[in-house]
Design a protein around this motif. Structure first.
Motif, PDB file in Angstrom:
ATOM      1  N   ALA A   2       0.818  -1.215   0.000  1.00 29.79           N
ATOM      2  CA  ALA A   2       0.000   0.000   0.000  1.00 29.79           C
ATOM      3  C   ALA A   2       0.852   1.265   0.000  1.00 29.79           C
ATOM      4  O   ALA A   2       0.639   2.141  -0.855  1.00 29.79           O
ATOM      5  CB  ALA A   2      -0.973  -0.017   1.172  1.00 29.79           C
ATOM      6  N   PRO A   3       1.824   1.414   0.896  1.00 25.91           N
ATOM      7  CA  PRO A   3       2.661   2.616   0.826  1.00 25.91           C
ATOM      8  C   PRO A   3       3.409   2.768  -0.504  1.00 25.91           C
ATOM      9  O   PRO A   3       3.515   3.884  -1.034  1.00 25.91           O
ATOM     10  CB  PRO A   3       3.645   2.438   1.990  1.00 25.91           C
ATOM     11  N   PHE A   4       3.912   1.646  -1.026  1.00 25.44           N
ATOM     12  CA  PHE A   4       4.613   1.703  -2.318  1.00 25.44           C
ATOM     13  C   PHE A   4       3.722   2.333  -3.375  1.00 25.44           C
ATOM     14  O   PHE A   4       4.123   3.253  -4.097  1.00 25.44           O
ATOM     15  CB  PHE A   4       5.027   0.299  -2.764  1.00 25.44           C
ATOM     16  N   PHE A   5       2.501   1.826  -3.482  1.00 23.82           N
ATOM     17  CA  PHE A   5       1.642   2.268  -4.580  1.00 23.82           C
ATOM     18  C   PHE A   5       0.879   3.542  -4.266  1.00 23.82           C
ATOM     19  O   PHE A   5       0.462   4.246  -5.193  1.00 23.82           O
ATOM     20  CB  PHE A   5       0.736   1.121  -5.029  1.00 23.82           C
ATOM     21  N   ILE A   6       0.713   3.878  -2.991  1.00 23.23           N
ATOM     22  CA  ILE A   6       0.209   5.203  -2.656  1.00 23.23           C
ATOM     23  C   ILE A   6       1.196   6.251  -3.164  1.00 23.23           C
ATOM     24  O   ILE A   6       0.806   7.258  -3.764  1.00 23.23           O
ATOM     25  CB  ILE A   6      -0.017   5.338  -1.136  1.00 23.23           C
ATOM     26  N   VAL A   7       2.476   6.014  -2.949  1.00 26.15           N
ATOM     27  CA  VAL A   7       3.494   6.925  -3.465  1.00 26.15           C
ATOM     28  C   VAL A   7       3.543   6.869  -4.984  1.00 26.15           C
ATOM     29  O   VAL A   7       3.588   7.915  -5.659  1.00 26.15           O
ATOM     30  CB  VAL A   7       4.874   6.601  -2.865  1.00 26.15           C
ATOM     31  N   ARG A   8       3.513   5.667  -5.535  1.00 29.97           N
ATOM     32  CA  ARG A   8       3.582   5.514  -7.001  1.00 29.97           C
ATOM     33  C   ARG A   8       2.479   6.314  -7.691  1.00 29.97           C
ATOM     34  O   ARG A   8       2.736   7.065  -8.643  1.00 29.97           O
ATOM     35  CB  ARG A   8       3.468   4.029  -7.360  1.00 29.97           C
ATOM     36  N   HIS A   9       1.255   6.188  -7.206  1.00 35.10           N
ATOM     37  CA  HIS A   9       0.137   6.908  -7.821  1.00 35.10           C
ATOM     38  C   HIS A   9       0.085   8.364  -7.379  1.00 35.10           C
ATOM     39  O   HIS A   9      -0.574   9.182  -8.039  1.00 35.10           O
ATOM     40  CB  HIS A   9      -1.184   6.217  -7.486  1.00 35.10           C
ATOM     41  N   GLY A  10       0.761   8.690  -6.300  1.00 31.31           N
ATOM     42  CA  GLY A  10       0.729  10.052  -5.806  1.00 31.31           C
ATOM     43  C   GLY A  10       1.796  10.966  -6.373  1.00 31.31           C
ATOM     44  O   GLY A  10       1.724  12.185  -6.183  1.00 31.31           O
ATOM     45  N   LEU A  11       2.784  10.407  -7.059  1.00 36.26           N
ATOM     46  CA  LEU A  11       3.912  11.221  -7.522  1.00 36.26           C
ATOM     47  C   LEU A  11       3.491  12.347  -8.455  1.00 36.26           C
ATOM     48  O   LEU A  11       4.078  13.436  -8.418  1.00 36.26           O
ATOM     49  CB  LEU A  11       4.955  10.330  -8.204  1.00 36.26           C
ATOM     50  N   ASP A  12       2.496  12.104  -9.292  1.00 35.02           N
ATOM     51  CA  ASP A  12       2.043  13.165 -10.197  1.00 35.02           C
ATOM     52  C   ASP A  12       1.277  14.251  -9.453  1.00 35.02           C
ATOM     53  O   ASP A  12       1.132  15.369  -9.965  1.00 35.02           O
ATOM     54  CB  ASP A  12       1.147  12.579 -11.297  1.00 35.02           C
ATOM     55  N   ARG A  13       0.796  13.935  -8.271  1.00 33.71           N
ATOM     56  CA  ARG A  13       0.041  14.902  -7.462  1.00 33.71           C
ATOM     57  C   ARG A  13       0.944  15.624  -6.462  1.00 33.71           C
ATOM     58  O   ARG A  13       0.605  16.713  -6.000  1.00 33.71           O
ATOM     59  CB  ARG A  13      -1.078  14.187  -6.705  1.00 33.71           C
ATOM     60  N   LEU A  14       2.065  15.005  -6.100  1.00 31.25           N
ATOM     61  CA  LEU A  14       2.957  15.537  -5.077  1.00 31.25           C
ATOM     62  C   LEU A  14       3.806  16.665  -5.646  1.00 31.25           C
ATOM     63  O   LEU A  14       4.554  16.484  -6.600  1.00 31.25           O
ATOM     64  CB  LEU A  14       3.861  14.426  -4.542  1.00 31.25           C
ATOM     65  N   ARG A  15       3.691  17.819  -5.023  1.00 30.77           N
ATOM     66  CA  ARG A  15       4.418  18.980  -5.524  1.00 30.77           C
ATOM     67  C   ARG A  15       5.910  18.902  -5.183  1.00 30.77           C
ATOM     68  O   ARG A  15       6.303  18.310  -4.171  1.00 30.77           O
ATOM     69  CB  ARG A  15       3.811  20.261  -4.934  1.00 30.77           C
ATOM     70  N   ASP A  16       6.735  19.503  -6.031  1.00 32.40           N
ATOM     71  CA  ASP A  16       8.174  19.585  -5.756  1.00 32.40           C
ATOM     72  C   ASP A  16       8.390  20.271  -4.409  1.00 32.40           C
ATOM     73  O   ASP A  16       7.675  21.207  -4.057  1.00 32.40           O
ATOM     74  CB  ASP A  16       8.889  20.367  -6.855  1.00 32.40           C
ATOM     75  N   GLY A  17       9.393  19.797  -3.669  1.00 33.87           N
ATOM     76  CA  GLY A  17       9.631  20.325  -2.343  1.00 33.87           C
ATOM     77  C   GLY A  17       8.738  19.708  -1.287  1.00 33.87           C
ATOM     78  O   GLY A  17       8.726  20.167  -0.134  1.00 33.87           O
ATOM     79  N   GLY A  18       8.008  18.654  -1.663  1.00 38.61           N
ATOM     80  CA  GLY A  18       7.075  18.015  -0.744  1.00 38.61           C
ATOM     81  C   GLY A  18       7.746  17.064   0.227  1.00 38.61           C
ATOM     82  O   GLY A  18       8.976  16.973   0.312  1.00 38.61           O
TER      83      GLY A  18
END
Length: 257
Positions: free
Chosen positions: A126-142
């Motif tokens: 779950a953490p792996f793929f939460i991050v995987r799918h979240g990378l396009d939403r996560l702003r630089d400097g996050g």
């Protein structure tokens, strides 16, 4: 309302409806972040956390997603996307807080493949793929912050599979920190010891002997509280931690020294 430089930031906290996750969600809300309180089943508990954050002058909303099956991470983000713009124009996320986890008390001799797969699904996949799918939403400097465990560095045969999941999460933290460094995204783990939460209530609360034994394991001489972990997370979420990444921060009160 206390602030810590998180005004205008959006934080997703998995397992945010109780225990350590609740403490983290409420602290980030006090520090100015808009908090998505992700929960699996207990909508009432999640709504209560959201209400507390709002009463303290913050902003929050609940997100339901039961982790542990294929596609759950994508479903979590879909639920997040449906609501975030109503609370934070423009959407996106600045802090991904992987807190949700499943415990498993079982020595190797009694460990079933089904139980092994289930605990790894929640605690690692779950953490792996939460991050995987979240990378396009996560702003630089996050920020990406993972809740590990002191059990990852201490031999505890009775929770061998659980400990292995947290060791895997720590390596994920290390490797992801290097990968995302060019985007100024920091990735760190926080490793609590015994914390007084509902999950430990059956054996800890109301049992003076058990509490004394648990307290004796920590150099600081007491059982940890959710706010002890939440305050460390608040530091990692803030700009004060901008030069720290790829680390596992011990939050055990000095257990096993």
């Amino acid at each position: 309302m206390r602030t810590n430089g998180l005004e205008g930031k959006v934080a997703l906290v998995t397992g945010g409806s109780r225990g350590i996750g609740r403490g983290i969600a409420e602290r980030l809300g006090r520090d100015g972040a808009v908090v998505a309180v992700a929960y699996a089943r207990d909508a009432r508990a999640a709504d209560e956390v959201v209400d507390v954050i709002r009463k303290n002058g913050g902003a929050a909303f609940p997100v339901r997603a039961e982790l542990g099956a294929h596609g759950d991470a994508a479903a979590l983000w879909e639920a997040f996307d449906e609501q975030v713009t109503a609370h934070a124009p423009g959407g996106g996320v600045d802090i991904i807080m992987n807190n949700a986890a499943s415990g498993l008390y079982s020595e190797l001799s009694s460990l079933t493949e089904e139980a092994f797969d289930a605990v790894f699904a929640v605690n690692v996949r779950a953490p792996f793929f939460i991050v995987r799918h979240g990378l396009d939403r996560l702003r630089d400097g996050g920020r990406i912050i993972n809740i590990s465990s002191g059990a990852a560095r201490i031999a505890m045969p009775e929770i061998i599979a659980y400990s292995a999941t947290k060791s895997a999460l720590d390596n994920f933290t290390l490797t992801l920190a290097k990968e995302l460094g060019p985007r100024r995204i920091t990735v760190n783990s926080v490793a609590p010891g015994i914390i007084d939460t509902d999950i430990n209530a059956d054996w800890l609360r109301g049992n003076a002997e058990a509490e004394a034994q648990a307290a004796s394991l920590a150099a600081l001489g007491r059982v940890g509280r959710p706010e002890d972990v939440a305050d460390i997370v608040a530091f990692l979420a803030s700009d004060d931690s901008r030069w720290m990444t790829g680390r596992v921060l011990d939050a055990t009160g000095g257990s096993g020294l």
